[in-house]
Write a protein that holds these residues in place. Structure first.
Motif, short mmCIF file in Angstrom:
data_model
loop_
_atom_site.label_atom_id
_atom_site.label_comp_id
_atom_site.label_asym_id
_atom_site.label_seq_id
_atom_site.Cartn_x
_atom_site.Cartn_y
_atom_site.Cartn_z
N ASP A 11 0.83 -1.21 0.00
CA ASP A 11 0.00 0.00 0.00
C ASP A 11 0.87 1.26 0.00
OD1 ASP A 11 -2.36 -1.40 -0.03
OD2 ASP A 11 -2.57 -1.44 2.16
N GLN A 12 1.98 1.23 0.72
CA GLN A 12 2.89 2.38 0.74
C GLN A 12 3.42 2.66 -0.66
OE1 GLN A 12 5.56 0.86 3.87
NE2 GLN A 12 5.09 2.70 5.04
N ARG A 14 2.01 1.81 -3.50
CA ARG A 14 0.92 2.29 -4.35
C ARG A 14 0.66 3.77 -4.12
NH1 ARG A 14 -3.93 3.22 -2.98
NH2 ARG A 14 -3.74 1.99 -1.05
N ARG A 15 0.63 4.19 -2.86
CA ARG A 15 0.38 5.60 -2.56
C ARG A 15 1.53 6.49 -3.05
NH1 ARG A 15 -1.52 3.33 2.36
NH2 ARG A 15 0.45 3.85 3.38
N ARG A 17 3.39 5.95 -5.64
CA ARG A 17 3.28 6.07 -7.09
C ARG A 17 2.17 7.03 -7.48
NH1 ARG A 17 4.08 -0.33 -7.33
NH2 ARG A 17 6.36 -0.36 -7.51
N GLU A 18 1.08 6.97 -6.76
CA GLU A 18 -0.01 7.91 -7.05
C GLU A 18 0.40 9.35 -6.77
OE1 GLU A 18 -3.14 6.47 -4.60
OE2 GLU A 18 -3.70 4.82 -5.95
N ARG A 19 1.17 9.53 -5.70
CA ARG A 19 1.58 10.87 -5.30
C ARG A 19 2.60 11.48 -6.26
NH1 ARG A 19 2.26 9.70 -0.50
NH2 ARG A 19 4.47 9.09 -0.54
#
Length: 404
Positions: A11-12, A14-15, A17-19
């Motif tokens: 999850d870290q 994924r976040r 990459r989104e950021r």
């Protein structure tokens, strides 16, 4: 991507990459002049994991394939905890990549942004040929959460004072400085650097003591004036990479008539162990990058106080003698002031040394020779030492006297 099965790590990532819009904390691009590696501190603090190491390997591979320098723009907190020892081992991977790139004769410039800490400072950052610190950046092996306290040592300016950063520049000046460096780190060639023209007196001294007085005169042109006259532009390099800086030694790479020349110049002070080690470092770098070297000699001698002895002045001079003897590029030397003993000779080319009319070169200063030999006639002893420019030409110690 989660080799340890760390809880929540997926999850870290994924976040992150989104950021950031990036796949990892590091990206690279190939330009006309260099392969540029960029760290994104927003991606898990710019930390390095196994995938990051793979990206760095791609970048260095591209640089090797195209014969290009590497510019590393770093902002990192170090190794990624979520990947344990697999993350830490990336430092060995980085060291190997840098070593292969170095052996190919290609330059590496690192730019230390805020923050640059941990193992990446101690490998990719500090291991570069030229290290550029961004003013005010936090730089150090220990990050802010693990070091004993805040101190100016943990800054780009502190690392500059300790001899591990070459130059500190404002954030807005980084691109200009790096661009200038990339132009200077190539394009030297095997032809010896030209002998600088004499900037001071053009007549020759009548006796030995007159030669000594002229070399010691405050108004005599010093190294900075010679460098300004010689180069179209230049960038300074600083520090011995071992905790020391000698402010009485000017080092760097300059451009003269379209050709890059590395330089090491004494400024009239006693050269310290850090100065001799810095000179060795610059001459080695010039040899690897195929740049001719210019040395300007002007020192009463090596520093001989207790601090210099504790810092290994003898070993530092010995190292420089060996580096000059083994140099794979031509070294041109001009004695522009005092040529005092081994501290001056260590910086001199064995076969391409010249002297200015208002300089001298001697086995030792006349006053010290008088003390050793228990003679009171210092002026007469200066004649006996045959230290004038014309004496040195006749003895075959120098090739000639520089002209205006």
């Amino acid at each position: 991507m989660n080799p340890l099965g760390w809880p929540g790590y997926d999850d870290q990532l994924r976040r992150a990459r989104e950021r950031t819009g990036g796949a990892e904390s590091v990206s690279w691009r190939r330009g006309a002049d260099a392969v540029v590696i960029t760290f994104d501190f927003r991606f898990l603090g710019g930390s390095v994991g196994t995938a990051t190491g793979a990206v760095l390997e791609e970048a260095f591979g591209e640089a090797l394939a195209w014969g290009l320098p590497v510019v590393s723009v770093i902002a990192t907190g170090g190794s990624r905890m979520q990947e344990g020892m697999l993350s830490l081992r990336q430092l060995q991977r980085v060291a190997r990549l840098c070593a292969v790139h170095r052996e190919a004769g290609l330059p590496h410039v690192s730019v230390l942004r805020n923050p640059t800490t941990g193992g990446l400072w101690a490998s990719l950052g500090a291991g570069a040929d030229v290290v550029v610190g961004v003013a005010g950046a936090q730089v150090g092996f220990a990050g802010s959460r693990v070091r004993p306290g805040d101190d100016p040592a943990y800054t780009a300016e502190g690392q500059f004072a300790a001899g591990t950063v070459d130059v500190v520049v404002a954030e807005g000046d980084v691109d200009e400085v790096v661009g200038r460096l990339l132009g200077l780190l190539t394009g030297g060639g095997a032809v010896p650097a030209e002998v600088p023209r004499a900037l001071g007196a053009t007549d020759l001294p009548e006796d030995g003591w007159s030669a000594v007085e002229r070399a010691r005169a405050p108004e005599r042109p010093r190294a900075a004036a010679y460098l300004d006259d010689y180069f179209d532009h230049r960038v300074a390099l600083s520090g011995d990479r071992a905790g020391g800086v000698d402010p009485g030694l000017l080092c760097g790479i300059g451009r003269r008539h379209g050709r890059s020349v590395a330089y090491v110049a004494q400024t009239g002070t006693a050269t310290t162990p850090a100065g001799f080690r810095t000179a060795s470092r610059v001459i080695r770098l010039a040899g690897r990058l195929a740049l001719p070297v210019l040395t300007l000699v002007d020192t009463p001698g090596a520093a001989n106080d207790a601090a210099a002895e504790r810092a290994g002045v003898g070993a530092a001079i010995a190292e420089l003698f060996a580096v000059v003897a083994q140099a794979r590029v031509p070294i041109t030397t001009l004695v522009v002031g005092e040529g005092g003993s081994g501290g001056a000779l260590a910086l001199s080319s064995p076969d391409h040394t010249w002297i200015a009319p208002d300089a001298y070169f001697s086995v030792i200063a006349p006053e010290l020779a008088a003390a050793i030999l228990k003679r009171a006639d210092v002026r007469e002893l200066a004649d006996d030492l045959m230290l004038r420019p014309q004496d040195l030409v006749r003895l075959g110690v120098v090739r000639g006297i520089a002209e205006a």
